[in-house]
Design an enzyme around this catalytic site. Sequence first.
Site, PDB file in Angstrom:
ATOM      1  N   GLY A  42       0.771  -1.249   0.000  1.00 33.62           N
ATOM      2  CA  GLY A  42       0.000   0.000   0.000  1.00 33.62           C
ATOM      3  C   GLY A  42       0.793   1.286   0.000  1.00 33.62           C
ATOM      4  O   GLY A  42       0.358   2.278  -0.556  1.00 33.62           O
ATOM      5  N   GLU A  96       3.537   4.192   6.212  1.00 36.35           N
ATOM      6  CA  GLU A  96       2.351   3.351   6.051  1.00 36.35           C
ATOM      7  C   GLU A  96       1.293   4.083   5.233  1.00 36.35           C
ATOM      8  O   GLU A  96       1.249   5.314   5.222  1.00 36.35           O
ATOM      9  CB  GLU A  96       1.815   2.966   7.439  1.00 36.35           C
ATOM     10  CG  GLU A  96       0.471   2.273   7.499  1.00 36.35           C
ATOM     11  CD  GLU A  96       0.419   0.904   6.837  1.00 36.35           C
ATOM     12  OE1 GLU A  96       0.937   0.753   5.705  1.00 36.35           O
ATOM     13  OE2 GLU A  96      -0.175  -0.013   7.432  1.00 36.35           O
ATOM     14  N   ASP A  97       0.433   3.326   4.556  1.00 36.13           N
ATOM     15  CA  ASP A  97      -0.606   3.979   3.755  1.00 36.13           C
ATOM     16  C   ASP A  97      -1.767   4.471   4.605  1.00 36.13           C
ATOM     17  O   ASP A  97      -2.209   5.604   4.473  1.00 36.13           O
ATOM     18  CB  ASP A  97      -1.103   3.064   2.611  1.00 36.13           C
ATOM     19  CG  ASP A  97      -1.619   1.711   3.092  1.00 36.13           C
ATOM     20  OD1 ASP A  97      -1.546   1.414   4.305  1.00 36.13           O
ATOM     21  OD2 ASP A  97      -2.102   0.928   2.250  1.00 36.13           O
ATOM     22  N   ASP A 100      -5.833   1.990  10.346  1.00 35.48           N
ATOM     23  CA  ASP A 100      -7.233   1.579  10.519  1.00 35.48           C
ATOM     24  C   ASP A 100      -7.402   1.059  11.950  1.00 35.48           C
ATOM     25  O   ASP A 100      -7.564   1.838  12.882  1.00 35.48           O
ATOM     26  CB  ASP A 100      -7.579   0.534   9.457  1.00 35.48           C
ATOM     27  CG  ASP A 100      -9.051   0.165   9.464  1.00 35.48           C
ATOM     28  OD1 ASP A 100      -9.846   0.885  10.080  1.00 35.48           O
ATOM     29  OD2 ASP A 100      -9.421  -0.852   8.842  1.00 35.48           O
ATOM     30  N   GLY A 102      -5.023  -0.386  13.574  1.00 33.96           N
ATOM     31  CA  GLY A 102      -3.734  -0.182  14.224  1.00 33.96           C
ATOM     32  C   GLY A 102      -2.936  -1.457  14.413  1.00 33.96           C
ATOM     33  O   GLY A 102      -1.778  -1.413  14.837  1.00 33.96           O
ATOM     34  N   THR A 104      -1.568  -3.508  12.257  1.00 31.92           N
ATOM     35  CA  THR A 104      -0.376  -3.598  11.412  1.00 31.92           C
ATOM     36  C   THR A 104       0.765  -2.747  11.974  1.00 31.92           C
ATOM     37  O   THR A 104       1.894  -3.223  12.135  1.00 31.92           O
ATOM     38  CB  THR A 104      -0.702  -3.116   9.971  1.00 31.92           C
ATOM     39  OG1 THR A 104      -1.839  -3.830   9.500  1.00 31.92           O
ATOM     40  CG2 THR A 104       0.474  -3.335   9.039  1.00 31.92           C
ATOM     41  N   LEU A 105       0.457  -1.491  12.290  1.00 39.09           N
ATOM     42  CA  LEU A 105       1.510  -0.601  12.790  1.00 39.09           C
ATOM     43  C   LEU A 105       2.044  -1.079  14.130  1.00 39.09           C
ATOM     44  O   LEU A 105       3.251  -1.065  14.371  1.00 39.09           O
ATOM     45  CB  LEU A 105       0.988   0.828  12.907  1.00 39.09           C
ATOM     46  CG  LEU A 105       1.051   1.644  11.614  1.00 39.09           C
ATOM     47  CD1 LEU A 105       0.497   3.039  11.835  1.00 39.09           C
ATOM     48  CD2 LEU A 105       2.499   1.713  11.100  1.00 39.09           C
ATOM     49  N   LYS A 128      -7.774   6.774   9.756  1.00 33.87           N
ATOM     50  CA  LYS A 128      -9.221   6.618   9.925  1.00 33.87           C
ATOM     51  C   LYS A 128      -9.632   6.828  11.376  1.00 33.87           C
ATOM     52  O   LYS A 128     -10.822   6.779  11.696  1.00 33.87           O
ATOM     53  CB  LYS A 128      -9.645   5.214   9.498  1.00 33.87           C
ATOM     54  CG  LYS A 128      -9.792   5.028   8.023  1.00 33.87           C
ATOM     55  CD  LYS A 128     -10.680   3.830   7.772  1.00 33.87           C
ATOM     56  CE  LYS A 128     -10.328   3.168   6.481  1.00 33.87           C
ATOM     57  NZ  LYS A 128     -11.107   1.946   6.258  1.00 33.87           N
ATOM     58  N   PHE A 149     -14.265   2.921   3.530  1.00 34.56           N
ATOM     59  CA  PHE A 149     -13.239   2.196   2.783  1.00 34.56           C
ATOM     60  C   PHE A 149     -12.796   3.018   1.573  1.00 34.56           C
ATOM     61  O   PHE A 149     -13.605   3.403   0.738  1.00 34.56           O
ATOM     62  CB  PHE A 149     -13.741   0.824   2.335  1.00 34.56           C
ATOM     63  CG  PHE A 149     -12.607  -0.058   1.918  1.00 34.56           C
ATOM     64  CD1 PHE A 149     -11.868  -0.751   2.868  1.00 34.56           C
ATOM     65  CD2 PHE A 149     -12.228  -0.160   0.587  1.00 34.56           C
ATOM     66  CE1 PHE A 149     -10.784  -1.536   2.503  1.00 34.56           C
ATOM     67  CE2 PHE A 149     -11.147  -0.943   0.204  1.00 34.56           C
ATOM     68  CZ  PHE A 149     -10.430  -1.630   1.169  1.00 34.56           C
ATOM     69  N   ASP A 156      -5.697  -0.312  -2.102  1.00 34.09           N
ATOM     70  CA  ASP A 156      -6.393  -1.208  -3.014  1.00 34.09           C
ATOM     71  C   ASP A 156      -7.681  -1.777  -2.443  1.00 34.09           C
ATOM     72  O   ASP A 156      -7.911  -1.785  -1.237  1.00 34.09           O
ATOM     73  CB  ASP A 156      -5.494  -2.394  -3.361  1.00 34.09           C
ATOM     74  CG  ASP A 156      -5.390  -3.381  -2.201  1.00 34.09           C
ATOM     75  OD1 ASP A 156      -5.009  -2.943  -1.094  1.00 34.09           O
ATOM     76  OD2 ASP A 156      -5.718  -4.566  -2.375  1.00 34.09           O
ATOM     77  N   ARG A 162      -5.126   0.748  -7.123  1.00 33.17           N
ATOM     78  CA  ARG A 162      -3.920   1.368  -6.552  1.00 33.17           C
ATOM     79  C   ARG A 162      -3.406   2.500  -7.431  1.00 33.17           C
ATOM     80  O   ARG A 162      -2.770   3.429  -6.963  1.00 33.17           O
ATOM     81  CB  ARG A 162      -2.785   0.332  -6.431  1.00 33.17           C
ATOM     82  CG  ARG A 162      -2.981  -0.716  -5.386  1.00 33.17           C
ATOM     83  CD  ARG A 162      -1.668  -1.468  -5.165  1.00 33.17           C
ATOM     84  NE  ARG A 162      -1.864  -2.772  -4.564  1.00 33.17           N
ATOM     85  CZ  ARG A 162      -2.033  -2.999  -3.270  1.00 33.17           C
ATOM     86  NH1 ARG A 162      -2.027  -1.985  -2.433  1.00 33.17           N
ATOM     87  NH2 ARG A 162      -2.207  -4.214  -2.807  1.00 33.17           N
TER      88      ARG A 162
HETATM   89  P1  IMP Z   1      -4.919  -2.059  10.329  1.00 33.30           P
HETATM   90  O1  IMP Z   1      -3.934  -3.105  10.686  1.00 33.30           O
HETATM   91  O2  IMP Z   1      -6.321  -2.461  10.662  1.00 33.30           O
HETATM   92  O3  IMP Z   1      -4.562  -0.685  10.862  1.00 33.30           O
HETATM   93  O4  IMP Z   1      -4.959  -1.996   8.771  1.00 33.30           O
HETATM   94  C1  IMP Z   1      -3.982  -1.393   8.039  1.00 33.30           C
HETATM   95  C2  IMP Z   1      -3.935  -1.991   6.654  1.00 33.30           C
HETATM   96  O5  IMP Z   1      -5.236  -2.320   6.192  1.00 33.30           O
HETATM   97  C3  IMP Z   1      -3.381  -0.968   5.714  1.00 33.30           C
HETATM   98  O6  IMP Z   1      -2.017  -1.191   5.521  1.00 33.30           O
HETATM   99  C4  IMP Z   1      -4.164  -1.180   4.456  1.00 33.30           C
HETATM  100  O7  IMP Z   1      -3.467  -2.057   3.588  1.00 33.30           O
HETATM  101  C5  IMP Z   1      -5.453  -1.853   4.884  1.00 33.30           C
HETATM  102  N1  IMP Z   1      -6.593  -0.924   4.904  1.00 33.30           N
HETATM  103  C6  IMP Z   1      -7.216  -0.403   5.989  1.00 33.30           C
HETATM  104  N2  IMP Z   1      -8.205   0.421   5.636  1.00 33.30           N
HETATM  105  C7  IMP Z   1      -8.199   0.445   4.288  1.00 33.30           C
HETATM  106  C8  IMP Z   1      -9.006   1.152   3.305  1.00 33.30           C
HETATM  107  O8  IMP Z   1      -9.919   1.939   3.596  1.00 33.30           O
HETATM  108  N3  IMP Z   1      -8.674   0.916   2.005  1.00 33.30           N
HETATM  109  C9  IMP Z   1      -7.679   0.081   1.609  1.00 33.30           C
HETATM  110  N4  IMP Z   1      -6.912  -0.582   2.490  1.00 33.30           N
HETATM  111  C10 IMP Z   1      -7.180  -0.409   3.818  1.00 33.30           C
HETATM  112 MG    MG Z   2      -3.992  -3.292   1.392  1.00 27.25          MG
END
Ligand code: IMP
Ligand code: MG
Length: 174
Positions: A42, A96-97, A100, A102, A104-105, A128, A149, A156, A162
């Site tokens: 992303g 990071e892109d 959401d 959190g 992943t981070l 978000k 979303f 993506d 993308r």
């Molecule tokens: P988290 O671990 O829930 O914070 O999700 C982070 C990952 O989810 C990001 O690196 C994105 O790849 C994906 N993601 C979360 N929200 C969106 C969205 O609205 N559109 C596309 N990808 C998303």
């Molecule tokens: Mg993604």
Amino acid sequence: MLHSLEVLIASQKIAARVQELGSQISKDYTDKQPVLIGILNGAFVFMADLMRQIDIPHASDFLRVKSYRSDRSTGVIQLDADITVSIKGRDVILIEDILDTGTTLDFLINHLLKKEPLSLKVCCFLDKGRNLSVREKVSYTGFKIPDQFVVGYGLDYNDQYRFLPYVAVLLTER
Ligand code: IMP
Ligand code: MG
């Protein structure tokens, strides 16, 4: 399923904000040589633009995680590919892109801290705003957006969209 797109952040607005972030990072890291680490897939579009707005020497690398299926987070993070440079004793900026839930981070911050960087900051293109405790760990944010979303500018839906130069909300059509 058919989708329609509603532009949320136009490309000119993105370019202006990325320029601001680049200037801020250049200022904050004057006389340092940070390593930018992008989270694939992303963040690659954002990072490519951002690094060209940073006018101090810096290195770059990537890592890859899997955490997302379609439009819902699985909550399970898997490291698919790690960085190849050594970050021990270096100033690191994780790119990071979108923030959401959190998950992943949080996972990647812990992962990188084990490698003993001198410092670690996070730069996130979109927020978000669902996870306040992880948000505190983000030093640079592009835009705060509603909990919808979004696709484009690297983000993506099932590996589509993308390439869009803007950020759009993905709407499902009946
Ligand atoms: P988290 O671990 O829930 O914070 O999700 C982070 C990952 O989810 C990001 O690196 C994105 O790849 C994906 N993601 C979360 N929200 C969106 C969205 O609205 N559109 C596309 N990808 C998303
Ligand atoms: Mg993604």
